[in-house]
Design a protein around this motif. Structure first.
Motif, PDB file in Angstrom:
ATOM      1  N   ALA A  66       5.257  31.132 -17.575  1.00 36.13           N
ATOM      2  CA  ALA A  66       4.963  31.874 -16.365  1.00 36.13           C
ATOM      3  C   ALA A  66       3.498  32.512 -16.728  1.00 36.13           C
ATOM      4  CB  ALA A  66       6.109  32.986 -16.381  1.00 36.13           C
ATOM      5  N   ASP A  67       2.833  32.880 -15.918  1.00 32.99           N
ATOM      6  CA  ASP A  67       1.819  33.758 -15.691  1.00 32.99           C
ATOM      7  C   ASP A  67       2.457  35.107 -16.122  1.00 32.99           C
ATOM      8  OD1 ASP A  67      -0.109  31.883 -15.225  1.00 32.99           O
ATOM      9  OD2 ASP A  67      -0.005  32.215 -13.080  1.00 32.99           O
ATOM     10  N   ASP A  92       7.513  31.970 -10.893  1.00 31.74           N
ATOM     11  CA  ASP A  92       6.478  32.171 -10.205  1.00 31.74           C
ATOM     12  C   ASP A  92       5.947  33.584  -9.423  1.00 31.74           C
ATOM     13  OD1 ASP A  92       5.295  29.430 -10.240  1.00 31.74           O
ATOM     14  OD2 ASP A  92       7.005  28.728  -9.223  1.00 31.74           O
ATOM     15  N   ASP A  93       7.270  34.287  -9.339  1.00 30.72           N
ATOM     16  CA  ASP A  93       7.314  35.413  -8.751  1.00 30.72           C
ATOM     17  C   ASP A  93       6.900  36.759  -9.629  1.00 30.72           C
ATOM     18  OD1 ASP A  93       8.103  34.306  -6.536  1.00 30.72           O
ATOM     19  OD2 ASP A  93      10.289  34.500  -6.695  1.00 30.72           O
ATOM     20  N   ASP A 108      13.742  34.319  -9.467  1.00 29.99           N
ATOM     21  CA  ASP A 108      13.181  33.545 -10.379  1.00 29.99           C
ATOM     22  C   ASP A 108      13.930  33.974 -11.743  1.00 29.99           C
ATOM     23  OD1 ASP A 108      11.576  31.793  -9.499  1.00 29.99           O
ATOM     24  OD2 ASP A 108       9.694  32.688  -9.860  1.00 29.99           O
ATOM     25  N   ARG A 115       2.845  38.286  -4.657  1.00 36.15           N
ATOM     26  CA  ARG A 115       1.935  37.137  -4.936  1.00 36.15           C
ATOM     27  C   ARG A 115       0.753  37.120  -4.158  1.00 36.15           C
ATOM     28  NH1 ARG A 115       5.617  31.521  -4.312  1.00 36.15           N
ATOM     29  NH2 ARG A 115       7.609  32.011  -5.052  1.00 36.15           N
ATOM     30  N   ASN A 116      -0.363  36.493  -4.940  1.00 37.70           N
ATOM     31  CA  ASN A 116      -1.585  36.349  -4.268  1.00 37.70           C
ATOM     32  C   ASN A 116      -2.346  37.713  -4.324  1.00 37.70           C
ATOM     33  OD1 ASN A 116      -1.595  33.377  -3.742  1.00 37.70           O
ATOM     34  ND2 ASN A 116      -0.661  33.878  -2.002  1.00 37.70           N
ATOM     35  N   HIS A 163      10.389  27.456 -14.862  1.00 37.47           N
ATOM     36  CA  HIS A 163       9.059  28.138 -14.410  1.00 37.47           C
ATOM     37  C   HIS A 163       9.031  29.455 -13.523  1.00 37.47           C
ATOM     38  CE1 HIS A 163       4.441  27.531 -13.977  1.00 37.47           C
ATOM     39  NE2 HIS A 163       4.767  28.198 -12.949  1.00 37.47           N
ATOM     40  N   ARG A 185       5.595  38.164 -15.048  1.00 33.20           N
ATOM     41  CA  ARG A 185       6.704  37.426 -14.125  1.00 33.20           C
ATOM     42  C   ARG A 185       7.880  37.839 -14.723  1.00 33.20           C
ATOM     43  NH1 ARG A 185       1.813  36.716 -12.018  1.00 33.20           N
ATOM     44  NH2 ARG A 185       1.679  35.382 -10.292  1.00 33.20           N
TER      45      ARG A 185
END
Length: 755
Positions: A230-231, A379-380, A208, A386-387, A377, A234
């Motif tokens: 991004a959150d 995500d990773d 990413d 993740r999660n 964007h 990241r």
């Protein structure tokens, strides 16, 4: 199972899944600290990977006071221990969660969980603003927090006094059993056609991040804008730093801005490391008055400026990099689009700010600009898989992902189809759907919202919430703060310069404007007001303010507001009956705006406060505009003066009138009696309907007459063909004022040149 053994199992599972785990040690503080020590030593964390965040001293590990938790932003730790006894702060949790690396533990020391909501501490004292006391503060935020701790996966709870395990926090997952990928980290290689140095790509930690850096190569070419969302965690700020360093290595001037210099620290760290690896640094990095400044051997720069300064594009940078862009007002963001190219980096969810102003209004502005826009964007996660359950717990506990209702649910709402409601904190705690929608709108109403704001909403005794609701969905919301009604001792303290929390309007009127009696009446200040973006411009905000007035007018003396002044906002509050009593004389460091204070009286006592301060504002505004406010936008000045609706009586003598009338209709000169022109300008601007002046003529009154700007500058700014035309236009602008306000002497002077 003893605590160290449980911690060992939690860490083993966290390492297998590249996630984090949260361990709550509830009970006596000393027992909790001892248990935390046993965990750190028993699990085998290295000393330099551990941080205790506590007011206690005497640790061999790194120790930070909770007030300094932000120092861990952008850093990585194997274990962070947060002592929530005494100095607990919701912000501390938000800042520390992201500092724990995958495979690590966040350890939370708390009072017994059943007792924590009613246990008093420093944060409760912070929420107890005068005249309220700590006994008026509730514990709803902690009650909700405890519920999330007991319900969320990946959270272990141990009673350190009875040494019993309430929850083991084990999810039963492992890297071999899970179908979810771990951190998307791999060795990066520069694409064959890469324009940035290969080292920039080799420094990326995820695919990413490498894709983001690749997109940021567009900033080499004028006319481009790249938006990276991004959150937290990241690597967007690191990508910004790698791009800034790469651009500077080529000799380009990169201007970096963010809500504060601390927010941009990661950008400079990554840029400096990259430039050092390229042997491209020209000497040691420096700190200018604004912040860090890196220079390169090719003549490039990576330099920082605060947002209001950066918005002026000082020294004409080649590229502007805006980190935490969503925490800045749209007005400032829009100015950065004028740079040759610009990168905007923003957190989607997080206390840094996630305002709808960025995601809707600014994005609309960017789309309408002449820039070619690329969206990226990330995500990773960089630090964990993740999660990760600790991340999802933090989102839920701190409402970092709060959002208003989705557009289709409210887009048909009209001003006549809504219901007015006073929403209590108890209702918010009991209804997560209502809490998410209401808080989600409040987040969008301000360019910076923190976890502490959620705790204030639920627990602060001076705050209350009002809303317009349609079919169970919140479409407009206002957060109100009760202020005033302060005793004589508190008023004296305020008058003598002491700061009294939670009483912004009485504080300014008393300490700055020297009116000790202004803190006697009680009122409600509209802290924030927001309408769902899908139903804006339908009158819902005005309907909400009208309902609030109808409900509260008999119980308080005034309604008020303080905000960063723009012409549009001044007009909105003016239309809703609020009157200007003050313009701040310093700009907000982040928004770059001067603040307007306005009152809508609801009683004789409130009318007396508003009337005397409106009158005094008109008497002093010409002096302030000529000095500390000589750079305020003329449309802000016009709107602020107009919103007084005051009866300003000019103080012109017969000779003054002859000068003004002579300069308007004959050979008289403005410079012989400028005070007379200033008085008449204030009178007109406070009641502009009496005389017919154009917008440009009123701006001329502000810029030249009230702000005393040089003729050449005024002529250039207002697009006059020449300075002499600007001078003639000022005389023409005063003709209607002489006609409307002039006395017999003025009219007689006029007749000498018109007969």
């Amino acid at each position: 199972m003893n605590v160290s053994a449980l911690a060992g199992r939690l860490r083993a599972e966290a390492e297998q899944t590249d996630e984090r785990r949260l361990l709550v040690l509830a009970g006596d503080r000393d027992a909790g600290i001892d248990a935390a020590y046993d965990i750190v030593e028993g699990v085998g964390f290295s000393d330099d990977g551990v941080t205790f965040v506590t007011t206690r001293e005497g640790f061999r590990f790194e120790r930070l006071h909770p007030k300094h938790a932000d120092r861990l932003l952008g850093t990585t730790r194997d274990c962070v221990v947060l002592d929530a006894h005494g100095e607990f702060s919701p912000n501390a949790i938000g800042r520390l969660v992201g500092a724990v690396d995958g495979g690590g533990l966040l350890v939370l020391l708390t009072p017994p969980l059943d007792e924590w909501p009613t246990t008093r501490g420093g944060f409760d004292e912070y929420l107890a603003v005068p005249p309220f006391t700590v006994d008026d503060v509730t514990g709803r935020f902690r009650e909700r927090l405890v519920r999330t701790l007991r319900e969320h996966p990946g959270v272990a709870i141990v009673d350190v006094e009875s040494e019993t395990v309430e929850r083991d926090g084990l999810t039963g997952e492992s890297s071999t059993e899970s179908t979810e990928p771990l951190r998307s980290q791999s060795t990066q290689v520069a694409p064959d056609t890469a324009l940035f140095p290969a080292l920039a790509y080799e420094s990326c930690l995820t695919d990413d991040q490498a894709r983001a850096v690749r997109s940021l190569e567009l900033l080499r070419h004028p006319g481009h804008a790249v938006v990276v969302e991004a959150d937290r965690g990241r690597g967007k700020s690191s990508a910004a730093g790698l791009a800034a360093g790469s651009l500077a290595a080529e000799g380009r001037d990169v201007l970096v801005t963010a809500p504060g210099s601390r927010n941009a620290e990661e950008v400079f760290v990554r840029a400096r490391v990259l430039l050092d690896g390229l042997d491209a640094l020209a000497g040691e990095s420096e700190n200018d008055e604004e912040g860090q400044h890196l220079r390169t051997v090719e003549g490039g720069h990576v330099r920082f400026a605060d947002p209001p300064t950066a918005a002026t594009l000082p020294n004409n940078p080649d590229v502007v990099v805006v980190d935490e862009a969503a925490a800045l007002p749209v007005r400032l963001l829009s100015q950065f689009v004028a740079a040759p190219s610009a990168g905007f980096f923003t957190t989607i969810h997080g206390y840094e700010g996630a305002g709808r102003g960025f995601s809707v209004r600014f994005r609309d502005h960017l789309a309408e600009s002449d820039k070619v826009v690329r969206d990226v964007h990330l995500d990773d996660p960089i630090r964990y898989a993740r999660n990760d359950p600790v991340e999802t717990w933090a989102f839920r506990a701190l409402l970092l992902d709060a959002r208003p209702a989705v557009d289709p649910l409210v887009e048909d709402v009209t001003v006549d189809s809504v219901e007015y409601r006073a929403i209590s904190p108890d209702e918010l705690v009991e209804d997560e759907h209502l809490l998410h929608e209401a808080f989600g709108l409040l987040v969008l109403a301000h360019y910076r919202t923190e976890p502490t704001d959620l705790a204030r909403l639920l627990d602060a005794p001076n705050l209350s919430l009002r809303a317009l609701v349609a079919d169970g969905h919140v479409v407009s919301v206002a957060l109100l703060a009760r202020e005033g009604n302060l005793d004589a001792e508190t008023r004296r303290e305020m008058y003598d310069g002491g700061r009294v929390r939670g009483n912004m309007l009485p504080d300014v009127l008393t300490s700055q404007l020297r009116d000790e009696d202004a803190a006697v009446p009680v009122g409600y200040r509209v802290m924030r007001i927001a309408t769902h973006h899908a139903v804006r411009s339908r009158g819902l905000g005005s309907r909400l303010l009208s309902e609030i007035r109808d409900e509260l007018a008999d119980d308080v003396d005034w309604l008020g507001v303080g905000y960063g002044a723009t012409p549009e906002l001044l007009d909105f509050w003016d239309r809703n009956g609020y009157r200007t009593v003050h313009l701040s004389t310093t700009r907000n460091a982040t928004s770059g705006e001067y603040s307007a204070l306005m009152l809508d009286p609801t009683s004789e006592a409130g009318e007396a406060v508003q009337s005397r301060h409106t009158d005094w504002f008109l008497r002093r505004v010409e002096g302030v505009l000529a000095d500390l406010l000589d750079d305020v936008d003329p449309d802000v000045a016009r709107a602020a003066i107009r919103a007084t609706h005051g009866e300003y009586a000019e103080r012109l003598s017969d000779r003054d009138w002859r000068v003004v009338a002579g300069a308007s209709y004959g050979p008289g000169l403005y410079g012989t009696a400028p005070r007379a022109f200033r008085d008449l300008a204030v009178r007109h601007l406070s009641n502009p309907d009496a005389a017919d002046l154009t917008d440009r003529e009123e701006r001329l009154l502000v810029r030249k007459v009230l702000q005393c700007r040089p003729w050449d500058d005024v002529a250039d700014e207002l697009d006059y063909l020449s300075t002499s035309q600007c001078m003639r236009s000022l005389g023409d602008a005063y003709k209607p004022l002489v006609d409307v306000y002039g006395d017999e002497v003025a009219h007689a002077e006029r007749e000498r040149y018109t007969e």
